[in-house]
Design an enzyme around this catalytic site. Structure first.
Site, PDB file in Angstrom:
ATOM      1  N   ALA A 127       0.725  -1.289  -0.067  1.00 37.79           N
ATOM      2  CA  ALA A 127      -0.013   0.053   0.024  1.00 37.79           C
ATOM      3  C   ALA A 127       0.926   1.237   0.031  1.00 37.79           C
ATOM      4  CB  ALA A 127      -1.060   0.056   1.278  1.00 37.79           C
ATOM      5  N   ASP A 177      11.966   5.148   5.032  1.00 30.64           N
ATOM      6  CA  ASP A 177      10.847   4.275   5.810  1.00 30.64           C
ATOM      7  C   ASP A 177      11.643   3.718   6.875  1.00 30.64           C
ATOM      8  OD1 ASP A 177       9.895   4.879   3.269  1.00 30.64           O
ATOM      9  OD2 ASP A 177       9.875   2.783   2.473  1.00 30.64           O
TER      10      ASP A 177
END
Ligand code: GLA
Length: 386
Positions: A127, A177
């Protein structure tokens, strides 16, 4: 009644290992508010860690064996030894994220001991919300907590997790991230300088909601297209004779374009303009200026759509629906690596329901699926659960 993640992982641990875990640790996924594909250009990003993540139950073992049970994969088990070379499994399955991190923890010089681990998580996969970084950082945190590696800083943890992703899993991602998963701060977004790894917490204004909407468009091309974008950025940096596109101004980009390939020029323009937007967005957020934030998010989305070409028609449409439901105070854009995945929106708290309704009413993925809406909290980075 569904079980909490905490209960799920504890139950999986007890079932697999017949004992209660010594520790529970977590590491969050993230949503990037702005600054897309700038991280591997030594640039700036503004993500926040979210209240969706990976949870690990862990205990030490007396032998040099790591045994891992994945609660979200029917309690599948992976086992490997610390005193033998750690190799990836061929099908790119979940064990590679664990094995890769363990290998690079060892290469970092840490004397790892055996462990039993149980994993679970609630970051939607594929996602653009960094489910894999959250897993990698959580594994790093598990060994840090089990063995009391107090000197292992959150930045080191992120670098080890990134190395595992780059060299073991095979995705050439930047540092964003893993760094925000390791260093996120509750209630704040994190402005990250991806060259120096310096971070600055940027408090989220209290009256602002962070909404994520999953477009349900699968991120099919992401691996190959991601690496192509990286190469194009590197080619542009070579053309201008700079170390990274972070070092290029918009004036030089235009003045010295010369015979640079038109596509590569557009890729570089996205990076140069996105870096400036990210710095501007951090200022706008500090000032609580949602109107300005909305303008910057819209410009970022358009740049990803037209110059970097990483959006998808359905995601463009989702962003338009969000933007028109929100109005001028707040904004929306695609978030993450691209080619599908999620949109992120910032909006006044009192508009959550009307925006949710607009998405339910007007958005459909090409498959006919509706979007999934998550309202999330800017959350703390990895750590033990108390
Ligand atoms: C993925 C990568 C990050 C970053 C983003 C795009 O999430 O893992 O390093 O490059 O895409 O901003």
């Amino acid at each position: 009644m569904s079980l909490t993640l905490n209960q799920v992982v504890t139950l999986a641990f007890k079932t697999a290992f017949g004992e209660t875990p010594q520790h529970l640790v977590q590491a969050p996924g993230r949503v990037n508010l702005i600054g897309e594909h700038t991280d591997y250009n030594d640039g700036f990003v503004l993500p926040c860690a979210i209240n969706f993540g990976t949870l690990i139950a862990a205990s030490a073992r007396p032998d040099p064996v790591v045994r891992v049970v994945a609660a979200d994969y029917h309690d599948e088990i992976d086992e490997f030894r610390l005193d033998q070379p750690i190799l990836p499994l061929t099908d790119g399955a979940w064990p590679n994220y664990v094995r890769g991190v363990v290998k690079y923890l060892q290469e970092h010089g840490l004397p790892l001991q055996g462990a039993n681990l149980a994993l679970t998580g609630d970051v939607p996969q594929g996602a653009g919300l960094s489910s894999s970084a959250s897993l990698e950082v959580a594994v790093t945190q598990a060994f840090k907590t089990l063995q009391g590696f107090d000197d292992l800083s959150p930045t080191d943890m992120a670098l080890i997790a990134q190395r595992a992703e780059n060299r073991f899993v095979g995705c050439n991602c930047g540092i964003m991230d893993q760094l925000v998963s390791a260093r996120g701060e509750a209630g704040s977004a994190l402005l990250i300088d991806c060259r120096s790894h310096e971070t600055r917490a940027v408090p989220m204004p209290p009256e602002v909601a962070v909404m994520i909407v999953h477009s349900r468009v699968r991120r099919g091309l992401v691996g190959s297209e991601y690496n192509t974008r990286r190469k194009q950025c590197e080619a542009a940096a070579r053309h201008y004779g700079v170390q990274a596109l972070r070092d290029l101004s918009l004036d030089r980009l235009e003045a010295e374009a010369g015979d640079l390939d038109a596509t590569v020029l557009r890729r570089a323009r996205h990076i140069v303009t996105e870096n400036q937007r990210t710095l501007d967005a951090a200022e706008a957020l500090v000032a609580g200026d949602l109107r300005r934030m909305g303008e910057l998010m819209a410009a970022s989305h358009n740049s990803m759509r037209d110059d970097f070409e990483i959006t998808a028609p359905a995601v463009d449409q989702l962003v338009e629906i969000l933007q028109s439901a929100i109005g001028a105070v707040g904004g929306a854009r695609m978030t993450g690596g691209g080619f599908g995945g999620c949109a992120v929106a910032l909006l006044p708290l009192n508009q959550i329901e009307s925006v949710r309704q607009a998405v339910a009413q007007h958005y459909r993925a090409p498959t006919g699926e509706a979007g999934t809406v998550y309202v999330c909290q800017a959350s703390a980075g990895a750590g033990p659960l108390t």
